[in-house]
Design an enzyme around this catalytic site. Structure first.
Site, PDB file in Angstrom:
ATOM      1  N   HIS A  15       0.919  -0.722   0.249  1.00  0.00           N
ATOM      2  CA  HIS A  15      -0.087   0.384  -0.231  1.00  0.00           C
ATOM      3  C   HIS A  15       1.130   1.313  -0.313  1.00  0.00           C
ATOM      4  CE1 HIS A  15      -4.036   2.036   1.745  1.00  0.00           C
ATOM      5  NE2 HIS A  15      -2.954   2.668   1.277  1.00  0.00           N
TER       6      HIS A  15
ATOM      7  N   HIS B 113       3.103   4.159   0.969  1.00  0.00           N
ATOM      8  CA  HIS B 113       3.722   5.023   1.317  1.00  0.00           C
ATOM      9  C   HIS B 113       4.771   5.490   1.474  1.00  0.00           C
ATOM     10  CE1 HIS B 113       5.215   1.044   2.208  1.00  0.00           C
ATOM     11  NE2 HIS B 113       5.926   1.143   2.912  1.00  0.00           N
TER      12      HIS B 113
HETATM   13  P1  5GP Z   1       8.131  -0.820   3.416  1.00  0.00           P
HETATM   14  O1  5GP Z   1       9.571  -1.470   3.000  1.00  0.00           O
HETATM   15  O2  5GP Z   1       7.465  -1.475   2.648  1.00  0.00           O
HETATM   16  O3  5GP Z   1       8.902   0.571   2.514  1.00  0.00           O
HETATM   17  O4  5GP Z   1       7.965  -0.331   4.279  1.00  0.00           O
HETATM   18  C1  5GP Z   1       6.836  -0.873   5.734  1.00  0.00           C
HETATM   19  C2  5GP Z   1       6.934  -0.012   6.583  1.00  0.00           C
HETATM   20  O5  5GP Z   1       5.725  -0.773   7.460  1.00  0.00           O
HETATM   21  C3  5GP Z   1       8.800  -0.924   7.211  1.00  0.00           C
HETATM   22  O6  5GP Z   1       9.355  -0.222   7.837  1.00  0.00           O
HETATM   23  C4  5GP Z   1       7.715  -1.531   8.850  1.00  0.00           C
HETATM   24  O7  5GP Z   1       8.581  -1.311   9.977  1.00  0.00           O
HETATM   25  C5  5GP Z   1       5.678  -0.805   8.675  1.00  0.00           C
HETATM   26  N1  5GP Z   1       5.677  -1.919   9.278  1.00  0.00           N
HETATM   27  C6  5GP Z   1       4.991  -3.141   9.240  1.00  0.00           C
HETATM   28  N2  5GP Z   1       4.451  -3.526  10.208  1.00  0.00           N
HETATM   29  C7  5GP Z   1       3.567  -1.961  10.918  1.00  0.00           C
HETATM   30  C8  5GP Z   1       2.384  -2.172  11.320  1.00  0.00           C
HETATM   31  O8  5GP Z   1       1.997  -2.990  12.226  1.00  0.00           O
HETATM   32  N3  5GP Z   1       2.354  -0.623  12.389  1.00  0.00           N
HETATM   33  C9  5GP Z   1       3.340  -0.265  11.828  1.00  0.00           C
HETATM   34  N4  5GP Z   1       3.305   1.024  12.184  1.00  0.00           N
HETATM   35  N5  5GP Z   1       4.020  -0.084  10.740  1.00  0.00           N
HETATM   36  C10 5GP Z   1       4.846  -1.210  10.585  1.00  0.00           C
HETATM   37 ZN    ZN Z   2      -3.958  -0.665   1.535  1.00  0.00          ZN
END
Ligand code: 5GP
Ligand code: ZN
Length: 113
Positions: free
Chosen positions: A98, A100
């Site tokens: 999603h 972000h």
């Molecule tokens: P990506 O690696 O997809 O760019 O970042 C995903 C981020 O989501 C990671 O930094 C991870 O720590 C965070 N994250 C994963 N699960 C959760 C959650 O349940 N709550 C929150 N607040 N952050 C999460």
């Molecule tokens: Zn979503």
């Protein structure tokens, strides 16, 4: 998206530590912060990643970009500076599908996180 973690956070089905919210955008603290300030800023609508952006849904990303500077103010890093990162796809290190934006700050950041 029923199985999307961040959609569940938007709906309140999964708890989060919110720092900012408006009609289109939610910002909450990353559960594994890499710096004193590490906030995830997301559109409330489900958009998977950059590859899904189009003329219709780009308006939600515009809202996210405007919200990011408000989040920076709320977190007290607007003047000292911060970094915004959007990981995309497998090589980009995207884990949650999603779109972000990581707002990271509160310390002097190196060339890499
Ligand atoms: P990506 O690696 O997809 O760019 O970042 C995903 C981020 O989501 C990671 O930094 C991870 O720590 C965070 N994250 C994963 N699960 C959760 C959650 O349940 N709550 C929150 N607040 N952050 C999460
Ligand atoms: Zn979503």
């Amino acid at each position: 998206m029923e199985d999307c973690l961040f959609c569940k956070i938007v709906k309140g089905e999964v708890p989060s530590d919110k720092v900012y919210e408006d009609e289109y955008v939610l910002a909450f603290k990353d559960i594994h912060p890499v710096a004193p300030v590490h906030v995830l800023v997301i559109p409330k609508v489900h958009i998977k990643d950059y590859n899904e952006l189009n003329e219709e849904n780009i308006k939600y990303i515009d809202r996210v970009q405007l919200a990011i500077k408000e989040v920076a103010k709320v977190c007290g890093v607007d003047k000292e500076g911060y970094r915004v990162i959007c990981n995309t796809g497998e090589n980009g290190g995207q884990v949650v599908h999603h779109i972000h934006f990581h707002l990271i700050g509160g310390k002097k950041l190196g060339s890499k996180i």
